[in-house]
Every structure is written in structure tokens, then in C-alpha cells.
Design a protein around this motif. Structure first.
Motif, PDB file in Angstrom:
ATOM      1  N   PRO A   4      -5.748  -1.578   7.761  1.00 38.77           N
ATOM      2  CA  PRO A   4      -4.310  -1.985   7.605  1.00 38.77           C
ATOM      3  C   PRO A   4      -3.735  -1.928   6.204  1.00 38.77           C
ATOM      4  CG  PRO A   4      -5.631  -3.579   8.837  1.00 38.77           C
ATOM      5  CD  PRO A   4      -6.479  -2.648   8.451  1.00 38.77           C
ATOM      6  N   THR A   5      -4.980  -1.628   5.309  1.00 39.68           N
ATOM      7  CA  THR A   5      -4.246  -1.740   3.761  1.00 39.68           C
ATOM      8  C   THR A   5      -3.351  -0.164   4.015  1.00 39.68           C
ATOM      9  OG1 THR A   5      -6.308  -0.139   3.626  1.00 39.68           O
ATOM     10  CG2 THR A   5      -6.153  -2.426   2.734  1.00 39.68           C
ATOM     11  N   MET A   6      -3.599   0.846   4.587  1.00 41.31           N
ATOM     12  CA  MET A   6      -2.714   1.934   4.765  1.00 41.31           C
ATOM     13  C   MET A   6      -1.233   1.537   5.065  1.00 41.31           C
ATOM     14  SD  MET A   6      -4.745   4.419   3.617  1.00 41.31           S
ATOM     15  CE  MET A   6      -5.556   3.306   2.472  1.00 41.31           C
ATOM     16  N   VAL A   7      -1.179   0.700   5.863  1.00 44.42           N
ATOM     17  CA  VAL A   7       0.274   0.385   6.387  1.00 44.42           C
ATOM     18  C   VAL A   7       0.959  -0.281   5.068  1.00 44.42           C
ATOM     19  CG1 VAL A   7       1.538  -1.511   7.754  1.00 44.42           C
ATOM     20  CG2 VAL A   7      -0.392  -0.388   8.593  1.00 44.42           C
ATOM     21  N   ALA A   8       0.359  -1.235   4.410  1.00 39.01           N
ATOM     22  CA  ALA A   8       0.861  -1.419   3.248  1.00 39.01           C
ATOM     23  C   ALA A   8       1.411  -0.524   2.289  1.00 39.01           C
ATOM     24  CB  ALA A   8       0.273  -2.617   2.591  1.00 39.01           C
ATOM     25  N   LYS A   9       0.670   0.500   2.032  1.00 41.06           N
ATOM     26  CA  LYS A   9       0.550   1.471   1.221  1.00 41.06           C
ATOM     27  C   LYS A   9       1.789   2.518   1.928  1.00 41.06           C
ATOM     28  CE  LYS A   9      -1.791   5.777  -0.758  1.00 41.06           C
ATOM     29  NZ  LYS A   9      -1.209   6.713  -0.236  1.00 41.06           N
ATOM     30  N   ASN A  10       1.607   2.697   3.120  1.00 46.45           N
ATOM     31  CA  ASN A  10       2.489   3.528   3.486  1.00 46.45           C
ATOM     32  C   ASN A  10       4.156   3.148   3.470  1.00 46.45           C
ATOM     33  OD1 ASN A  10       4.229   4.814   5.836  1.00 46.45           O
ATOM     34  ND2 ASN A  10       2.716   6.395   5.566  1.00 46.45           N
ATOM     35  N   LEU A  11       4.099   1.728   3.787  1.00 43.22           N
ATOM     36  CA  LEU A  11       5.707   1.256   3.733  1.00 43.22           C
ATOM     37  C   LEU A  11       5.971   0.513   2.444  1.00 43.22           C
ATOM     38  CD1 LEU A  11       5.356  -0.765   7.077  1.00 43.22           C
ATOM     39  CD2 LEU A  11       6.261   1.425   6.686  1.00 43.22           C
ATOM     40  N   GLY A  12       5.238   0.968   1.422  1.00 42.45           N
ATOM     41  CA  GLY A  12       5.805   0.558  -0.024  1.00 42.45           C
ATOM     42  C   GLY A  12       5.693  -0.907  -0.282  1.00 42.45           C
ATOM     43  N   TRP A  13       4.893  -1.633   0.710  1.00 41.82           N
ATOM     44  CA  TRP A  13       4.747  -3.145   0.533  1.00 41.82           C
ATOM     45  C   TRP A  13       3.855  -3.461  -0.676  1.00 41.82           C
ATOM     46  CZ3 TRP A  13       3.429  -4.834   6.259  1.00 41.82           C
ATOM     47  CH2 TRP A  13       4.552  -4.456   6.912  1.00 41.82           C
ATOM     48  N   PHE A  14       3.005  -2.738  -1.032  1.00 42.00           N
ATOM     49  CA  PHE A  14       2.261  -3.152  -2.198  1.00 42.00           C
ATOM     50  C   PHE A  14       3.092  -2.848  -3.511  1.00 42.00           C
ATOM     51  CE2 PHE A  14      -2.042  -1.911   0.071  1.00 42.00           C
ATOM     52  CZ  PHE A  14      -2.335  -2.979   0.091  1.00 42.00           C
ATOM     53  N   GLU A  15       3.978  -1.734  -3.643  1.00 43.00           N
ATOM     54  CA  GLU A  15       4.648  -1.376  -4.644  1.00 43.00           C
ATOM     55  C   GLU A  15       5.666  -2.755  -4.854  1.00 43.00           C
ATOM     56  OE1 GLU A  15       5.748   2.488  -4.439  1.00 43.00           O
ATOM     57  OE2 GLU A  15       5.168   2.634  -6.489  1.00 43.00           O
ATOM     58  N   GLU A  56     -13.262  -2.064  15.010  1.00 40.75           N
ATOM     59  CA  GLU A  56     -14.559  -2.403  14.681  1.00 40.75           C
ATOM     60  C   GLU A  56     -14.730  -3.243  13.524  1.00 40.75           C
ATOM     61  OE1 GLU A  56     -17.652  -0.412  15.828  1.00 40.75           O
ATOM     62  OE2 GLU A  56     -16.348  -0.201  17.487  1.00 40.75           O
ATOM     63  N   TYR A  57     -13.877  -3.358  12.505  1.00 35.58           N
ATOM     64  CA  TYR A  57     -14.141  -4.144  11.413  1.00 35.58           C
ATOM     65  C   TYR A  57     -13.471  -5.650  11.638  1.00 35.58           C
ATOM     66  CZ  TYR A  57     -14.424   0.239   8.590  1.00 35.58           C
ATOM     67  OH  TYR A  57     -14.767   1.409   7.827  1.00 35.58           O
ATOM     68  N   ASP A  58     -14.314  -6.595  11.070  1.00 35.09           N
ATOM     69  CA  ASP A  58     -13.565  -7.909  10.976  1.00 35.09           C
ATOM     70  C   ASP A  58     -13.005  -8.250   9.579  1.00 35.09           C
ATOM     71  OD1 ASP A  58     -13.697 -10.620  11.062  1.00 35.09           O
ATOM     72  OD2 ASP A  58     -15.730 -10.990  10.755  1.00 35.09           O
ATOM     73  N   PHE A  59     -11.698  -8.205   9.953  1.00 32.22           N
ATOM     74  CA  PHE A  59     -10.429  -8.361   8.830  1.00 32.22           C
ATOM     75  C   PHE A  59     -10.338  -9.865   8.802  1.00 32.22           C
ATOM     76  CE2 PHE A  59      -9.415  -4.071  10.534  1.00 32.22           C
ATOM     77  CZ  PHE A  59      -9.623  -3.310   9.352  1.00 32.22           C
ATOM     78  N   VAL A  60     -10.770 -10.136   7.551  1.00 33.84           N
ATOM     79  CA  VAL A  60     -10.805 -11.767   7.362  1.00 33.84           C
ATOM     80  C   VAL A  60      -9.499 -11.964   6.650  1.00 33.84           C
ATOM     81  CG1 VAL A  60     -12.136 -13.794   6.455  1.00 33.84           C
ATOM     82  CG2 VAL A  60     -13.324 -11.616   6.747  1.00 33.84           C
ATOM     83  N   PRO A  61      -8.569 -13.123   7.403  1.00 32.16           N
ATOM     84  CA  PRO A  61      -7.625 -13.381   6.787  1.00 32.16           C
ATOM     85  C   PRO A  61      -7.657 -14.049   5.378  1.00 32.16           C
ATOM     86  CG  PRO A  61      -7.809 -14.040   9.022  1.00 32.16           C
ATOM     87  CD  PRO A  61      -9.228 -13.720   8.680  1.00 32.16           C
ATOM     88  N   PHE A  62      -6.696 -13.934   4.665  1.00 31.13           N
ATOM     89  CA  PHE A  62      -7.027 -14.640   3.098  1.00 31.13           C
ATOM     90  C   PHE A  62      -7.169 -16.177   3.171  1.00 31.13           C
ATOM     91  CE2 PHE A  62      -5.164 -10.560   1.299  1.00 31.13           C
ATOM     92  CZ  PHE A  62      -6.026 -10.320   0.811  1.00 31.13           C
ATOM     93  N   ARG A  63      -6.303 -16.504   4.336  1.00 27.55           N
ATOM     94  CA  ARG A  63      -6.283 -18.312   4.309  1.00 27.55           C
ATOM     95  C   ARG A  63      -7.587 -18.907   4.708  1.00 27.55           C
ATOM     96  NH1 ARG A  63      -1.969 -15.907   5.899  1.00 27.55           N
ATOM     97  NH2 ARG A  63       0.135 -16.854   5.241  1.00 27.55           N
ATOM     98  N   PHE A  91       0.321  -8.489  -4.578  1.00 26.48           N
ATOM     99  CA  PHE A  91      -0.439  -7.468  -3.942  1.00 26.48           C
ATOM    100  C   PHE A  91      -1.179  -8.168  -2.757  1.00 26.48           C
ATOM    101  CE2 PHE A  91      -3.474  -4.295  -3.538  1.00 26.48           C
ATOM    102  CZ  PHE A  91      -3.224  -3.226  -4.043  1.00 26.48           C
ATOM    103  N   LEU A  92      -1.912  -9.157  -2.950  1.00 23.92           N
ATOM    104  CA  LEU A  92      -2.567  -9.701  -1.703  1.00 23.92           C
ATOM    105  C   LEU A  92      -1.616 -10.202  -0.912  1.00 23.92           C
ATOM    106  CD1 LEU A  92      -4.952 -12.051  -3.635  1.00 23.92           C
ATOM    107  CD2 LEU A  92      -5.374  -9.680  -2.984  1.00 23.92           C
ATOM    108  N   LYS A  93      -0.363 -10.655  -1.006  1.00 22.09           N
ATOM    109  CA  LYS A  93       0.586 -10.938   0.015  1.00 22.09           C
ATOM    110  C   LYS A  93       1.223  -9.761   0.676  1.00 22.09           C
ATOM    111  CE  LYS A  93       2.915 -14.944  -1.810  1.00 22.09           C
ATOM    112  NZ  LYS A  93       4.288 -15.493  -2.547  1.00 22.09           N
ATOM    113  N   ALA A  94       1.266  -8.581   0.145  1.00 24.09           N
ATOM    114  CA  ALA A  94       1.453  -7.342   0.572  1.00 24.09           C
ATOM    115  C   ALA A  94       0.563  -6.920   1.794  1.00 24.09           C
ATOM    116  CB  ALA A  94       1.752  -6.338  -0.272  1.00 24.09           C
ATOM    117  N   TYR A  95      -0.785  -7.201   1.496  1.00 21.80           N
ATOM    118  CA  TYR A  95      -1.734  -6.466   2.220  1.00 21.80           C
ATOM    119  C   TYR A  95      -1.855  -7.621   3.444  1.00 21.80           C
ATOM    120  CZ  TYR A  95      -6.293  -6.362   4.861  1.00 21.80           C
ATOM    121  OH  TYR A  95      -7.257  -6.027   5.726  1.00 21.80           O
ATOM    122  N   ASP A  96      -1.578  -8.996   3.275  1.00 20.27           N
ATOM    123  CA  ASP A  96      -1.684 -10.014   4.168  1.00 20.27           C
ATOM    124  C   ASP A  96      -0.561  -9.728   5.304  1.00 20.27           C
ATOM    125  OD1 ASP A  96      -2.459 -12.568   5.158  1.00 20.27           O
ATOM    126  OD2 ASP A  96      -0.585 -13.117   4.897  1.00 20.27           O
TER     127      ASP A  96
END
Lengths: 256, 339
Positions: B43-54, B275-282, B236-241
Motif C-alpha cells: 500500500p505504500t505505493m498507493v500513498a506514493k502514487n496519489l501524492g499523499w506522502f507529499e 501475503e503480508y501482515d500489514f500492522v496498523p499503526f494504532r 508521513f505516517l498518516k499518509a501511509y495509514d
């Protein structure tokens, strides 16, 4: 006027200066050993490598594998390149046919075709040696071709006027005149092959001094990295000295 | 792809100028942030692609694709990388042991089954003993390499019994197509590609995880950057969340974007991400993972035992005590973002 220092003394002085600078910078805690290990760390790393080897292989095995690859790549590349270059210098048609490929290959970074070599030749020694071969070939070829081209035309004309056949001209005039440049080309090729070694050992490694330097660098084991660089550097100088010695023996007439 | 990124960035700069100005009014935003990342199906790629990280960092981001987590360590040490996105726990354990100037601020995923062994079906490998005399490839220094070494060790195999080859994922695919390696321990998309090409997955991760060979992908931040621009890290963390939430709520939509960034089909992206276990920040700021002030998390122990293993392998010189790893974990940003 003060008496000029002999060049070996200047070389020794510059080495001593660097050594003093190195000790000064590292022992004062000015830089972390991660960036630049001190002489003591380097010595410890070196003795560790010599005594225990690296990742399951002795240091001699790593060094031996690398030298074997360099030797095989250099000898085949320089031999084929020189033959091709002599032919190109002698026969303009061959030159026209081969030049585009040589000119294309010469500046090409070897990493660019790394994956292709794996796909074509696999991950064994053949792909590594081929990469080194391809690095040596164009350099040797260009040097040999230019060597033949630079034979003074007066010499060629004189030989022909005296009734020498093509073969005799080649054997007794062209080859001796071109040989100094051929050997300079060989030295250049050896340097380039040596420089390509690390790229070649990226191909599925787990041995070789180039691979060791890269692997140790991954986790910033700079003591091993520097020890490896020292070994590879000294071996490089030794190879070059050998080639210079050969050059002096073989073409003692050069420049006369 | 680069060109597209630039125009996207341009459009975003225009649209987000107001947001940026507002941000600057109350917090110093960094002039630019250097991100070290890997192209992967996450999902990091989603935040990258949509400019959320920025948007979240409130600054222009410079993305540099890294070859390995070790490259991220080196770049952070040199001051040319501010945030390492989804770098491996093995590289991070090494970095903390060596006292490199970085902090672990969050977990992207617990790798779990995401990286595992794939054997060539024709090689007839059914049990660990069948590996004798076979060639296994993995990118050295990676989390996969760590697991593979753990696999050999727990099964009493040495690197004299099995030829372990150091290869990048692309090289593994190339050698695989020629039938030159018998097995590979690697991550997707290389893993799914070789599996399609005459490979069979061999499950090793569950027993290895129980034996302590836990691996994870992490977000690390250069210490100087974290101190100077805490709000950028929080954003940055919020964008990934937000991207992770999208993967959970609208998986098809997320998979299309991830597929585009990673150069695979949406079906492959979906399969990989499952396959991955994406652990929510919370959940991370608790004893189970990273911990909180006064509540040490279990993850510090994971890093410590990873570092001890690296010392055993002579990849690093020595490993510090558990407290050094606890100190390098900073959950302030997670708690500020989601607390």
C-alpha cells in the motif's frame, strides 16, 4: 640549487605523510571507525581475514578466484583483441566491418549488460569471464590497430621496394613497429579488466575478493572493505609491474 | 515513469500550495525530503502514487530507489536520505548496532509468509535434507538472506552442503529461467514470477518465525530530520495509514494503483499484498510491537536477536544490549498521529 630527491624517496614521503594523516585523524577520534578504520582496526580486520577467511572461504581462495577470472578474461580478451586490431590496421575492409562494434563496445558500462550475460551464459564462471573478456577486447583492438596505422609509411615503402612480400612486411616491419603500442594496449586492458572485476563478481557471487568487498560493504564493515581494497590494490600494482617488465624485455627497442 | 512523476508533482504543488502555506504558518516544514524506497507491491505505493506522502510531509519529496536496506543505512549515514520506507529489519538491526543516526518510527508489515522459499519443481526438493548439493539464491544482507541462513542453521545444514548464491531479484529471475538455480529465497514480485515459471512454494516461514527468525519491513528516519521536522514525520505516517485503509476498504482500487507502480498485473498485486501482515499503526505503540514510554515492546528483542545473529555471521562487529534497540525505537510520532 638543492639536490633533487630521487623519485622513490618522494613516493616514500607521500606514503608516510598519508600514513601520519591517517593515524592522526583516526586516533584522535575525529572520525568514526565506520567511516575510516584506524591502522589498528585495519590490522585486526586483516589478520582476522587471513586467519579465519571470509564467509566460509579462506582469503587465498577469494584472491585466487579473482586472479583466475582476471587472468582468463585478460588473456583471452587481449589476445583476440590484438589479433583483431592487427587485422584491422592491416586490412581497411576488416577495419570498416569491425570498427562500429568495437567503438560501440568500448565505452559501454559492463553493468549495463549484466543481466543479459546471466540469461545467455548463466551464473557460472563463463559469464564472469566473458564480461572481463568484453572489457579487454576493444581496448586491445584499438591499440593494436593504431599501432599498425602508425607504422611510418617510409618503412613500409622501403621494405616493399626491396621486394618484401605482404607476409614479410607484416612479419619484419609491421609487427615490430606496432608491438610497443600493442603492449601499452595490453596494460590498459589489464587495468580495465581489473576495474571490471567487481561488476563481474556481482553475478551470483559467494567468492572472489571483489564480491567480498561488496558484501562487507553492505553492513559497513569498513575494516574488511579497506583490507580488501589494500589486497586488490597491491595485486593490481604487481600485475602492472609484471606487464612493464615484459614490455621492457620484449620491446627494448621502443622509442629508438 | 519519471516524467509522469514530475508532472504529477507539478500538479500537486499547484493544488497543494494553499495547504503548504497554512502548514508553514504553524510548523517549520522541510524544504525537501529525500525518501529511500523500493518498488514493491504494498500500500505504500498507493500513498506514493496519489501524492499523499507529499501532502502529509508538507514538502517536495525526492524518491530514490534503493538496492537494499543496507543502501538506505549508508545514505542516511551520509545525510542524503531522510526517510527509509519499508527497509528491512535485518539492515535496521545492523544500523542500530553500529550506532548509525536513525530512529525506527513505525512498522509497515510483519513479513511473515511474504518472503519464503521457492523450489524448482523439477529439482525434487521435498524436505530440508534434499537441499544438499543444491544451489539456492538470495540477495545477501536482506531479510530473506537472514531467513535462509536461519533455515540452514535450524536444519543442521552448512554453506558447504548447500551453495548459497548472492543474487539480486532480477538476476534470480534470469538464472531461474535458465534452470541454473534449484531454489530461491526472495520477495515478490520476483517470488511470484519464479513460482509461475516452474516453481513450487516451500513453506518455511512458520517454523522459522517460531524459532525466532522474525523479519519485518520498517520506516526509519534520520535522527536529525526527526528532531527538526517532527510534523513532517507525523504527516508521513498518516499518509501511509490512509493508504493502508484504502487497501482494506477498497482492495481492488488499491491493487490497480499498486500494480501500476510495481509493473505487475492487479491480480498479482492483490495476491502479493495478501501475503503480508500489514500492522496498523494504532496497534504498534503497545507491548506486542514497538512499545511506548514505560512499556517496552517485543520488537526490540527481535532486533537484538537479529543483531546477535549478524555478529555470529561476522557481518557486523558487535551488538549492543537490548536497551540500545529500545532507545532507537521512537513511537512519539505514532502516538502523536493516532493517539
Amino acid at each position: 640549487m638543492p639536490r633533487a630527491l630521487p623519485s622513490w624517496a618522494i613516493a616514500g614521503l607521500s606514503a608516510a605523510l598519508l600514513l601520519a594523516l591517517w593515524i592522526g585523524v583516526t586516533s584522535g577520534g575525529l572520525v568514526r571507525d565506520l567511516f575510516l578504520p584506524g591502522p589498528r582496526d585495519l590490522w585486526d580486520g586483516l589478520t582476522e581475514l587471513v586467519q579465519e577467511g571470509y564467509k566460509g572461504r579462506s582469503i587465498l581462495e577469494h584472491m585466487g578466484m579473482s586472479l583466475l577470472r582476471v587472468g582468463a578474461g585478460f588473456l583471452t580478451g587481449a589476445a583476440v583483441g590484438t589479433l583483431l586490431g592487427l587485422g584491422m590496421g592491416f586490412a581497411p575492409r576488416l577495419d570498416a566491418a569491425a570498427s562500429p562494434f568495437i567503438e560501440f563496445l568500448r565505452p559501454l558500462p559492463q553493468l549495463a549488460y549484466l543481466v543479459l550475460l546471466i540469461v545467455w551464459l548463466g551464473i557460472g564462471e563463463s559469464s564472469k569471464i566473458t564480461m572481463l573478456f568484453l572489457a579487454a577486447l576493444p581496448v586491445a583492438a584499438v591499440a593494436a590497430r593504431d599501432g599498425v596505422r602508425n607504422v611510418p609509411s617510409a618503412r613500409l615503402q622501403t621494405a616493399r621496394a626491396l621486394g618484401a612480400s605482404d607476409w614479410q612486411v607484416l612479419r619484419h616491419v609491421v609487427l615490430p613497429s606496432a608491438l610497443p603500442e600493442v603492449l601499452i594496449g595490453a596494460r590498459l586492458a589489464a587495468g580495465i579488466v581489473y576495474g571490471t572485476l567487481i561488476a563481474a563478481e556481482i553475478i551470483a557471487g559467494s567468492n572472489g575478493i571483489g564480491w567480498m568487498i561488496m558484501d562487507a560493504g553492505r553492513f559497513l564493515r569498513s575494516d574488511y572493505v579497506f583490507a580488501g581494497i589494500a589486497m586488490i590494490g597491491l595485486a593490481g600494482i604487481a600485475i602492472d609491474r609484471i606487464l612493464v617488465w615484459v614490455e621492457r624485455r620484449v620491446v627494448h627497442w621502443a622509442g629508438r | 515513469m519519471n516524467g509522469m512523476g514530475l508532472t504529477r508533482r507539478g500538479a500537486l504543488l499547484g493544488a497543494g500550495a494553499g495547504v503548504l502555506a497554512a502548514r508553514r504558518a504553524w510548523a517549520a516544514a522541510p524544504p525537501g525530503v529525500n525518501i529511500g524506497f523500493f518498488t514493491e507491491t504494498k500500500p505504500t505505493m498507493v500513498a506514493k502514487n496519489l501524492g499523499w506522502f507529499e501532502e502529509g510531509a508538507g514538502a517536495k519529496l525526492a524518491w530514490t530507489e534503493m538496492g537494499s536496506g543496507a543502501d538506505i543505512n549508508t545514505a542516511i549515514t551520509a545525510g542524503s536520505c531522510d526517510i527509509g520506507l519499508a527497509t528491512g529489519s535485518v539492515a535496521t538491526a545492523a544500523a542500530i548496532s553500529q550506532g548509525l543516526p536513525l530512529q525506527l518510527v513505525g512498522i509497515v508489515d510483519n513479513i511473515g509468509p511474504g518472503e519464503d522459499m521457492t523450489v524448482r519443481t523439477a529439482a525434487g526438493i521435498k524436505s530440508p535434507a534434499d537441499f544438499k548439493g543444491k544451489k539456492v539464491a538470495t540477495p545477501f544482507g536482506s531479510t530473506s538472506h537472514f531467513r535462509l541462513l536461519g533455515f540452514l542453521k535450524t536444519n543442521g545444514l552448512t554453506q558447504r552442503d548447500v551453495t548459497v548464491l548472492d543474487m539480486k531479484p532480477a538476476a534470480i529471475q534470469a538464472a531461474w529461467s535458465r534452470g541454473e538455480i534449484d531454489a530461491a529465497y526472495v520477495w515478490p514480485p520476483a517470488r511470484s514470477k519464479i513460482a509461475e515459471n516452474g516453481g513450487t512454494p516451500l513453506k518455511t516461514w512458520d517454523t522459522l518465525e517460531k524459532a525466532g527468525y522474525v523479519i519485518a519491513d520498517l520506516i526509519v528516519v534520520r535522527t536529525g530530520f526527526a528532531q527538526q521536522y517532527p510534523d513532517a514525520v507525523v504527516g508521513f505516517l498518516k499518509a501511509y495509514d490512509r493508504a493502508l485503509a484504502m487497501w482494506q476498504d477498497k482492495p481492488e482500487e488499491a491493487a490497480v494503483i499498486v500494480a501500476k507502480e510495481a509493473g505487475v498485473t492487479p491480480a498479482v498485486a492483490t495476491a502479493d499484498m495478501k501475503e503480508y501482515d500489514f500492522v496498523p499503526f494504532r496497534e504498534q505503540a503497545g507491548p506486542q510491537w514497538l512499545g511506548a514510554p514505560g512499556v517496552p515492546g517485543k520488537f526490540a528483542q527481535v532486533l537484538k536477536s537479529t543483531a546477535d545473529f549478524l555478529v555470529e555471521q561476522r557481518s557486523i562487529r558487535n551488538a549492543p544490549g537490548l536497551d540500545a534497540f529500545q532507545k532507537a525505537i521512537n513511537t512519539d510520532f505514532i502516538r502523536k498521529a493516532f493517539g
